[in-house]
Design a protein around this motif. Structure first.
Motif, short mmCIF file in Angstrom:
data_model
loop_
_atom_site.label_atom_id
_atom_site.label_comp_id
_atom_site.label_asym_id
_atom_site.label_seq_id
_atom_site.Cartn_x
_atom_site.Cartn_y
_atom_site.Cartn_z
N ASP A 33 0.87 -1.18 0.00
CA ASP A 33 0.00 0.00 0.00
C ASP A 33 0.90 1.23 0.00
O ASP A 33 1.44 1.62 1.03
CB ASP A 33 -0.86 -0.05 1.26
N ALA A 34 1.10 1.81 -1.17
CA ALA A 34 2.03 2.95 -1.29
C ALA A 34 1.30 4.28 -1.19
O ALA A 34 1.87 5.34 -1.42
CB ALA A 34 2.80 2.87 -2.61
N ASP A 35 0.01 4.22 -0.85
CA ASP A 35 -0.76 5.46 -0.69
C ASP A 35 -0.54 5.96 0.73
O ASP A 35 -1.32 5.71 1.63
CB ASP A 35 -2.24 5.17 -0.96
N SER A 58 8.30 9.00 -8.13
CA SER A 58 9.55 8.50 -7.55
C SER A 58 9.52 6.99 -7.52
O SER A 58 10.51 6.31 -7.84
CB SER A 58 9.72 8.97 -6.10
N LEU A 59 8.37 6.47 -7.11
CA LEU A 59 8.26 5.03 -6.92
C LEU A 59 8.43 4.28 -8.24
O LEU A 59 9.22 3.34 -8.34
CB LEU A 59 6.90 4.76 -6.30
N ILE A 60 7.70 4.73 -9.26
CA ILE A 60 7.75 3.96 -10.51
C ILE A 60 9.08 4.16 -11.23
O ILE A 60 9.41 3.37 -12.11
CB ILE A 60 6.55 4.27 -11.45
N GLN A 61 9.83 5.17 -10.82
CA GLN A 61 11.14 5.36 -11.45
C GLN A 61 12.23 4.53 -10.79
O GLN A 61 13.33 4.44 -11.31
CB GLN A 61 11.52 6.84 -11.44
N THR A 62 11.96 3.98 -9.61
CA THR A 62 13.05 3.31 -8.89
C THR A 62 12.86 1.81 -8.75
O THR A 62 13.74 1.15 -8.22
CB THR A 62 13.22 3.92 -7.48
N VAL A 63 11.72 1.27 -9.19
CA VAL A 63 11.57 -0.18 -9.14
C VAL A 63 11.29 -0.72 -10.54
O VAL A 63 10.70 -0.02 -11.36
CB VAL A 63 10.44 -0.62 -8.17
N PRO A 64 11.76 -1.92 -10.81
CA PRO A 64 11.57 -2.49 -12.15
C PRO A 64 10.17 -3.08 -12.28
O PRO A 64 9.95 -4.24 -11.95
CB PRO A 64 12.65 -3.58 -12.23
N SER A 124 12.30 8.36 0.81
CA SER A 124 13.11 7.36 1.51
C SER A 124 12.23 6.37 2.26
O SER A 124 12.57 5.19 2.36
CB SER A 124 14.15 8.02 2.41
N ALA A 125 11.08 6.84 2.75
CA ALA A 125 10.17 5.91 3.41
C ALA A 125 9.68 4.84 2.44
O ALA A 125 9.61 3.65 2.76
CB ALA A 125 8.97 6.65 4.00
N MET A 126 9.39 5.28 1.22
CA MET A 126 8.91 4.34 0.20
C MET A 126 9.98 3.31 -0.16
O MET A 126 9.70 2.12 -0.31
CB MET A 126 8.52 5.11 -1.07
N GLN A 127 11.22 3.78 -0.29
CA GLN A 127 12.31 2.87 -0.62
C GLN A 127 12.48 1.83 0.48
O GLN A 127 12.67 0.64 0.22
CB GLN A 127 13.62 3.64 -0.84
N GLN A 128 12.38 2.30 1.71
CA GLN A 128 12.46 1.44 2.89
C GLN A 128 11.34 0.40 2.85
O GLN A 128 11.56 -0.78 3.14
CB GLN A 128 12.33 2.32 4.15
#
Lengths: 277, 277
Positions: free
Chosen positions: A54-56, A142-148, A111-115
């Motif tokens: 849940d990234a919301d 940010s999220l869709i740019q950092t995960v495949p 950074s919270a999302m990356q964590q």
């Protein structure tokens, strides 16, 4: 199309996770989380190891919709997901329960999302559904740019206002070179529980029309059904129900359509070698 | 309660604008823009000079709902608002028409918003409605911290999921010391156009219950009406209709309730002196 274009940051895979699927929308309130939760439950019911992130962060509704409020444990410095209905869950709502809003600014969120994504002990997953925040804002981007990502699903209602924003979401995913698995038209129509007649509350058919116009797949139309909403409010998604019930079957079909599209799109990690006999 | 607490940035008034009213929601898609647009039109119909700022930069739906797509003119280095149905309008949708999403990050957005509010030639306005982005994120927060709001309206549907986020929005406004004018329950129920029976699509009554629990006013319950949605999709808000029609009357009543609450709350610029005879 390779997800890593020249000049882009490399996107490290998430160990153990095979397919990352983002569920986004241009507009909030179109049922993005309802679709995410029921899609995850349906994939698990079909026998696939499935997770749901849940990234919301501002309105994390997954804990309510999945009926869990526990504080996740940390073991060996990794956050343990919470399992419910066969789905591995993680949500900011577990860490920040209650009514206080999370008044966080961009970099802190990033950074919270990356964590969240990389610090969680997901285990072996075939599918990790990421319920994005609505819109085309900072956190989503940010999220869709950092995960495949293997691909993205865009949820919309048939109203012109929602479709206007859905087109923006499709453009956003294309701009950052994420495959669109397809558009889902949610709240397509209502069947009146008193007279069984159909009411096109938010208009009808715009999801399929928009998909055709933009050259993307159309995955499903899901009626506006008070039982689906009640399932979310009560923490028991309708995808858990009897598969002869139409609103349960709808989500199982959506899961099957999603799996079929993933097979077409392939893995984002690079081409696979197929050996023909 | 003074809006300027020690340690806060001073909030410069917007010259010519008497009352700034933010319309927010915890969750998107609850009809925040529908309420903003129809409230603005209803205030203008009641004879008040009214403006509407569409601060939802990622999904600016005001141009579609008000039926205008013009590029605003710049005169004497000030952006001229676009007048429609007696309301002075400004929206990022006028400056960024079409389907391309605005992929802007926090600081850029913050300055764009300041430009929008303070660089627009609003003229003399009694009420300037600010349609906030949904949620309790960056843009909403920056905005409400830098303008002297008379108060805020929180829009929700009666579903538990929406109410969960509405409580967060109320907390956010309280945290930054903005008066809550009240909660509006939108999509309260649907009257089936075939059998005239009532369907509680998103449940019912949670808006009033939440208002009572949190000690804030309850302003209105607005049914889910396909005509209201069609009014938005066609660029002719239902508040323009015959005031004997219930869905038009609902918004005129909301405007009256809002004016009454503003009279109670007073201006954010300081106490007024009342002389009794």
């Amino acid at each position: 199309m390779s997800p890593n274009q020249p000049g882009e940051q490399p996107k490290d895979p998430i160990p153990g996770v095979r397919h990352l699927i983002a569920v986004g929308s241009g507009k909030g309130g179109v049922g993005k989380t309802t679709v995410s939760v029921n899609l995850a439950v349906a994939l698990a019911r079909l026998g696939h190891k499935t997770g749901l992130l849940d990234a919301d962060v501002y309105g994390p509704n997954v804990p309510l919709m999945m009926g869990r409020r526990d504080m996740p444990e940390v073991r060996h410095e990794r956050i343990q997901p919470i399992e419910q209905f066969g789905v591995q869950l993680m949500s900011m709502g577990f860490l920040n329960p209650g009514d206080k809003p999370l008044i966080w600014r961009g970099p802190m969120l990033h950074s919270a999302m990356q964590q969240f994504i990389r610090g969680v002990d997901w285990g072996e997953l075939e599918y990790l559904i990421i319920d994005l925040p609505p819109g085309t804002g900072d956190v989503a981007l940010s999220l869709i740019q950092t995960v495949p990502l293997t691909g993205a699903i865009v949820v919309t209602t048939p109203s012109d206002v929602s479709l206007e924003d859905a087109r923006k979401a499709v453009h956003m995913f294309r701009q950052v070179r994420v495959e669109i698995l397809g558009i889902v038209e949610n709240m397509s129509y209502l069947v009146c529980p008193h007279c069984d007649k159909r009411v096109d509350v938010f208009s009808y058919g715009g999801g399929r029309r928009t998909a055709d116009e933009m050259g993307v797949n159309f995955l499903a139309e899901l009626p506006l059904n008070p039982l689906v909403r009640a399932g979310g409010d009560s923490g028991r998604p309708v995808a858990l129900g009897n598969n002869k019930d139409i609103h349960t079957a709808d989500f199982l079909h959506l899961a099957e359509a999603t799996i079929a599209r993933i097979a077409e799109v392939g893995s984002p990690k690079g081409p696979t070698i197929e050996v023909e006999e």
